[in-house]
Design a protein around this motif. Structure first.
Motif, PDB file in Angstrom:
ATOM      1  N   SER A   1     -25.167 -84.281 -10.285  1.00 58.73           N
ATOM      2  CA  SER A   1     -24.100 -83.767  -9.587  1.00 58.73           C
ATOM      3  C   SER A   1     -25.304 -82.353  -9.312  1.00 58.73           C
TER       4      SER A   1
ATOM      5  N   LEU B   1     -26.377 -80.974  -5.754  1.00 56.39           N
ATOM      6  CA  LEU B   1     -26.716 -78.962  -5.838  1.00 56.39           C
ATOM      7  C   LEU B   1     -27.009 -78.760  -5.584  1.00 56.39           C
TER       8      LEU B   1
ATOM      9  N   ALA C   1     -26.462 -69.507  -9.319  1.00 58.51           N
ATOM     10  CA  ALA C   1     -25.432 -69.439  -9.212  1.00 58.51           C
ATOM     11  C   ALA C   1     -25.161 -68.925  -8.123  1.00 58.51           C
TER      12      ALA C   1
ATOM     13  N   ASP D   1     -24.430 -70.168  -4.584  1.00 59.99           N
ATOM     14  CA  ASP D   1     -22.702 -70.154  -4.077  1.00 59.99           C
ATOM     15  C   ASP D   1     -22.136 -71.282  -4.678  1.00 59.99           C
ATOM     16  N   LEU D   2     -22.488 -70.896  -6.693  1.00 59.31           N
ATOM     17  CA  LEU D   2     -21.645 -71.808  -7.538  1.00 59.31           C
ATOM     18  C   LEU D   2     -20.970 -71.027  -8.408  1.00 59.31           C
ATOM     19  N   HIS D   3     -20.306 -71.321  -9.515  1.00 56.14           N
ATOM     20  CA  HIS D   3     -19.266 -70.632 -10.435  1.00 56.14           C
ATOM     21  C   HIS D   3     -19.779 -71.269 -11.475  1.00 56.14           C
TER      22      HIS D   3
ATOM     23  N   SER E   1     -19.048 -72.249 -15.390  1.00 56.74           N
ATOM     24  CA  SER E   1     -20.002 -73.745 -15.047  1.00 56.74           C
ATOM     25  C   SER E   1     -20.991 -74.376 -14.863  1.00 56.74           C
ATOM     26  N   LEU E   2     -21.469 -73.739 -14.135  1.00 56.36           N
ATOM     27  CA  LEU E   2     -23.290 -73.931 -13.809  1.00 56.36           C
ATOM     28  C   LEU E   2     -24.276 -73.647 -15.003  1.00 56.36           C
TER      29      LEU E   2
END
Length: 181
Positions: free
Chosen positions: A12, A16, A33, A37-39, A42-43
């Motif tokens: 991942s 990513l 993030a 464009d990641l949460h 969670s990141l």
């Protein structure tokens, strides 16, 4: 059993594009993030794990940066393993999840999983093809070239590299055994 989870975290992280972004400059979790464009929460969990895995470090300002080991996860790094990791995620892992099918039928799991043969798939999926080519070059560099001393081509006059990929193996052998054609 738990090494599966570690492998998934690594895949991942690479898939990513996080190593590519952090190779340019240290960044906070929020910056990464937004860029990818990641949460964010969670990141943060993924980045914290990669610090523990020694692929990242976190400075006093809360910015993450790649360690020397982490640099090996960038696509164009000198000792990149990115192609190997991406191939595991895109090609090998999905096929191995179908192992029961292969054992029951004797047929290729890859063909069942992807609905076509390996080389047919490579023809239509350029991202997977690029990852596979990089994986093969990484394999030559990391596994085969270090073993060349144990091979004996001293009495040989010619060498054929069937498949060849990027030619790295052929170049390495010819450097060590210049009499080969």
């Amino acid at each position: 059993v738990f090494s599966y989870f570690e492998g998934q975290m690594l895949m991942s992280f690479v898939n990513l594009g996080i190593p590519e972004v952090l190779a340019k400059k240290p960044m906070s979790c929020g910056e990464v993030a937004r860029k990818l464009d990641l949460h964010p929460r969670s990141l943060e969990l993924l980045l914290t794990y990669q610090v523990k895995a020694k692929l990242l470090s976190k400075n006093a300002d809360g910015k993450y940066q790649l360690t020397n080991s982490g640099l090996n996860l960038t696509e164009n790094g000198e000792n990149s393993l990115s192609g190997s990791i991406k191939s595991m995620a895109m090609l090998v892992g999905p096929s191995w999840q179908m192992m029961d099918y292969s054992i029951k039928t004797g047929n290729a799991a890859f063909d069942k999983k992807f609905g076509m043969g390996f080389y047919e798939y490579m023809d239509i999926n350029q991202e997977a093809k690029k990852a596979f080519i990089n994986w093969m070059a990484e394999t030559v560099r990391e596994w085969v070239v270090p073993c060349l001393d144990s091979l004996n081509f001293k009495n040989g006059s010619s060498y054929v590299d069937v498949g060849g990929n990027t030619g790295d193996l052929l170049v390495s052998i010819l450097k060590q055994y210049p009499q080969l054609k």
